[in-house]
Design an enzyme around this catalytic site. Sequence first.
Site, short mmCIF file in Angstrom:
data_model
loop_
_atom_site.label_atom_id
_atom_site.label_comp_id
_atom_site.label_asym_id
_atom_site.label_seq_id
_atom_site.Cartn_x
_atom_site.Cartn_y
_atom_site.Cartn_z
N SER A 105 -12.65 -3.89 -0.27
CA SER A 105 -12.94 -3.50 1.04
C SER A 105 -14.46 -3.38 1.43
O SER A 105 -15.30 -2.80 0.37
CB SER A 105 -12.25 -1.96 1.35
OG SER A 105 -10.83 -2.13 1.15
N ARG B 26 0.88 -1.17 0.16
CA ARG B 26 -0.08 0.12 0.02
C ARG B 26 0.88 1.10 -0.12
O ARG B 26 1.73 1.39 0.71
CB ARG B 26 -1.06 0.07 1.06
CG ARG B 26 -1.81 1.02 1.21
CD ARG B 26 -2.93 0.62 2.57
NE ARG B 26 -3.98 1.63 2.45
CZ ARG B 26 -4.07 2.73 3.21
NH1 ARG B 26 -2.92 3.04 3.93
NH2 ARG B 26 -5.22 3.57 3.05
N LYS C 129 -6.60 4.61 9.20
CA LYS C 129 -8.03 4.81 8.77
C LYS C 129 -8.86 5.63 9.80
O LYS C 129 -9.26 5.16 10.65
CB LYS C 129 -8.72 3.61 8.42
CG LYS C 129 -8.27 2.74 7.21
CD LYS C 129 -8.92 3.07 6.08
CE LYS C 129 -8.56 2.11 4.96
NZ LYS C 129 -8.90 2.63 3.65
#
Lengths: 217, 217
Positions: free
Chosen positions: A115, A46, A144
Amino acid sequence: MSCAPTKNKADYTLYLVTDRTLMTTDTLEQAVSQAIDGGCSIIQLREKDAYSRAFYETACRLRSLTRARNVPLIINDRLDIALACGADGVHLGQKDLPCKAARAILGKDFLIGVSAATVEEAVQAEADGADYLGVGAMHVTATKTNTRPVTPLLLSQIKSAVSIPVVAIGGINEHNIGELQNTGIDGVAVVSAILSQPDIQKAAQLLRQKAEELFHG
Amino acid sequence: MSCAPTKNKADYTLYLVTDRTLMTTDTLEQAVSQAIDGGCSIIQLREKDAYSRAFYETACRLRSLTRARNVPLIINDRLDIALACGADGVHLGQKDLPCKAARAILGKDFLIGVSAATVEEAVQAEADGADYLGVGAMHVTATKTNTRPVTPLLLSQIKSAVSIPVVAIGGINEHNIGELQNTGIDGVAVVSAILSQPDIQKAAQLLRQKAEELFHG
């Protein structure tokens, strides 16, 4: 139905998602290598702020490393980089390319994760061709911050609503992983519980052991 | 050698690169439509800060519009979005995916443009399979502040060093386009000289006329 070997063999028990900003080791390759030593069974790269070229070069290095260790490599968001580096799959958030559009480009053998934070998103993702779901955030985390936590109850409802593997994500660590018992999920995805620890291999080992007991015990 | 129709037919005379931050019209589609009315012959969608999903949705809308007008659509950087929306090509900067890696994924019929600021970069891009070059910045602009200007002399040297079309970019407008006379290039790429003008169609018309005289006169 025929599936590629990677898709059949993928082990979601302990899923590492990378984040350079949380790392204490010198390089991402070192961190990922230690995490695999400790029992991480699948790696997602990521890179939210990298230029495409730098992202691609990192992906190529992780591809060599993960291939040598026989661990699947998933690229976050960037389908093009996944294709270019020869990754096993791509992970798509709700603000990334739609799963259906990605599947149309990638064909059936490429692994696609999506997701999901609700039963509706989960069912839609499976209908659109997702191979697994990342469900969360279970806890509000540094990575997040804009999401409402998913409860263990909702997690189990999501798992019951689909037939594909489900991985829980978001603030999961050795202290709270026990909350996920009996939810029926296939594994946990972690970032800081492994990457920010002084001993990455040991942190992964501990989580792997707990995950094995909880999900495959 | 066989080429796809789009690759053969691409007209680089007046190449519009989008930038939402410079726009005064309501929507990107309105702006692009007016630019095509004025004579823009090829459109590049550039979205540096959008989520992939939003970028993809914009790309799909511009794909419908440009297909109806028979104008090629190029996507900046994001090969995956170019594939997903059915664009004609992708434009790669020096910090984007390498041209060779992109060509391996896309095959020979997809249009690939590469940014080059030196003879070396230009020759390398052609060797790596680029179909055209975007050369600049000719002037330091609001959209590209970290580059040293390319002189008209260097531009002509780059054009002489390759056999593919060359488009100049970077701060080109109706007042300075004359500097590009006799450089041998195939067209100009503009952003603000069209998109920030009160009358987009008229601005494009004026530039188209000047570009025709300079490059095809």
